[in-house]
Design an enzyme around this catalytic site. Structure first.
Site, PDB file in Angstrom:
ATOM      1  N   ARG A 136      -3.739  12.027   0.241  1.00 53.68           N
ATOM      2  CA  ARG A 136      -4.201  10.823   0.924  1.00 53.68           C
ATOM      3  C   ARG A 136      -4.667   9.816  -0.118  1.00 53.68           C
ATOM      4  NH1 ARG A 136      -1.847  12.845   4.412  1.00 53.68           N
ATOM      5  NH2 ARG A 136      -2.374  13.097   6.615  1.00 53.68           N
ATOM      6  N   GLU A 189      -2.108   1.510   4.651  1.00 50.50           N
ATOM      7  CA  GLU A 189      -0.696   1.755   4.956  1.00 50.50           C
ATOM      8  C   GLU A 189      -0.314   1.013   6.229  1.00 50.50           C
ATOM      9  OE1 GLU A 189       0.156   5.934   5.079  1.00 50.50           O
ATOM     10  OE2 GLU A 189      -0.557   6.283   3.050  1.00 50.50           O
ATOM     11  N   HIS A 213       4.895   7.109   2.184  1.00 51.26           N
ATOM     12  CA  HIS A 213       4.308   8.232   2.915  1.00 51.26           C
ATOM     13  C   HIS A 213       5.406   9.091   3.569  1.00 51.26           C
ATOM     14  CE1 HIS A 213       0.327   9.602   4.939  1.00 51.26           C
ATOM     15  NE2 HIS A 213       1.121  10.623   4.697  1.00 51.26           N
TER      16      HIS A 213
END
Length: 320
Positions: free
Chosen positions: A238, A267, A286
């Site tokens: 993360r 994000e 991601h």
């Protein structure tokens, strides 16, 4: 029977309606897909005000107490995975919102991590792009990873899997986390290191801890300063686990050789973010958990959960 409205959030791949069997719910539930992130919490509140069911994709859309307060019709919130740090579970309980999760059959993040390591050291994607662009033959001399030291921050299920992959490539592996013991490292067949030792000795550092209040900012400016100028950092865990400003400066000033980053504090990563301008930073959007196989499981189990909920049964994987 009153029909319920279900919102599927952040379907970036446009797969949500294709991979599971939503037809089994067609007599009870109307489904709406949102393919793009909401610009703000208020935008999310306005868009979701009339939905009783929401299917969230990991932490892409946050559900703090303030958002729950703006969604009085919400009765069921489902998330991919069995934990979601962006959901205020206590607020959901207070509002009487049931929270359910989904499982994985396996975790594809470790192979992606290895892919980032190979890109950093061998420039596969970079050289592919050059070849297609008609640029000169061979300009990048790679680095052999066999014999290099991989430092793993977090030796849980994913970190252990990563250790096995790295050893297959002939890497030496050391590990550290706040609660890790030499005995656990020995059981996995890797070396134990203190945090200071890991960042100073590793040729590549990879992050595999869960985001929590305790791990936020775990990789600090001081840790990055201990790394070799030839070392690489990889983060597929993360974004907030790493001090992003310190990482940006370390890369801009060439204090480390490079980094491979799949996760970010914000994000999607803004198009004007300075990370996008660095030639020693490999960026992916991601992708860690995002495979068609995994999404089929997530959305399929969401259908199962909605089916159970609308039939008055217990959720198969209840979080709250």
């Amino acid at each position: 029977m009153t029909r319920l409205r279900c919102a599927i959030l952040d379907d970036y791949f446009n797969l949500a309606l294709d991979v599971p069997d939503w037809a089994k719910l067609s007599d009870r539930v109307d489904v709406t897909v949102f393919g793009h992130p909401f610009a703000s919490e208020q935008a999310a509140a306005s868009a979701l005000a009339d939905f009783e069911i929401v299917c969230a994709m990991r932490e892409r859309t946050a559900f703090p107490r303030s958002l729950f307060d703006k969604l009085p019709k919400l009765k069921l919130l489902l998330t991919s995975g069995m934990r979601n740090a962006a959901i205020d579970i206590e607020a959901a309980k207070a509002r009487g919102v049931a929270i359910g999760g989904t499982q994985y059959s396996r975790d594809p993040t470790a192979p992606l991590t290895m892919g980032l390591i190979l890109e950093l050291t061998r420039g596969i994607g970079r050289e592919n792009a050059r070849m297609h662009a008609g640029e000169p033959w061979q300009t990048f001399a790679g680095v052999e990873i066999e014999g290099l030291t991989l430092g793993i921050v977090g030796l849980g299920k994913l970190g252990t899997k990563m250790a096995g992959i790295a050893k297959t490539f002939g890497m030496n592996v050391i590990a550290w986390s706040p609660n890790l013991t030499p005995e656990k490292c020995a059981a996995v067949g890797v070396g134990y290191a203190t945090k200071e030792e890991l960042f100073a000795k590793a040729d590549i550092v990879t992050i595999h801890v869960v985001l929590s209040d305790r791990s936020r900012g775990l990789v600090s400016r001081a840790d990055l300063a201990r790394m070799k100028p030839t070392a690489f950092l990889v983060n597929t865990a993360r974004g907030p686990i790493v001090d992003e400003q310190a990482l940006l400066e370390a890369l801009q000033q060439r204090k480390i050789a490079g980094a491979g980053i799949d996760v970010f504090s914000v994000e999607p990563l803004p198009v004007d973010h300075p990370f996008r301008k660095l030639d020693n930073l490999v960026l992916t959007p991601h992708l860690g958990y995002a495979t068609e196989d995994g999404l089929r499981i997530h959305y399929g189990q969401m259908v199962e959960a909605i089916d159970a909920f609308t039939e008055g049964n217990e959720l198969p994987r209840k979080l709250a």
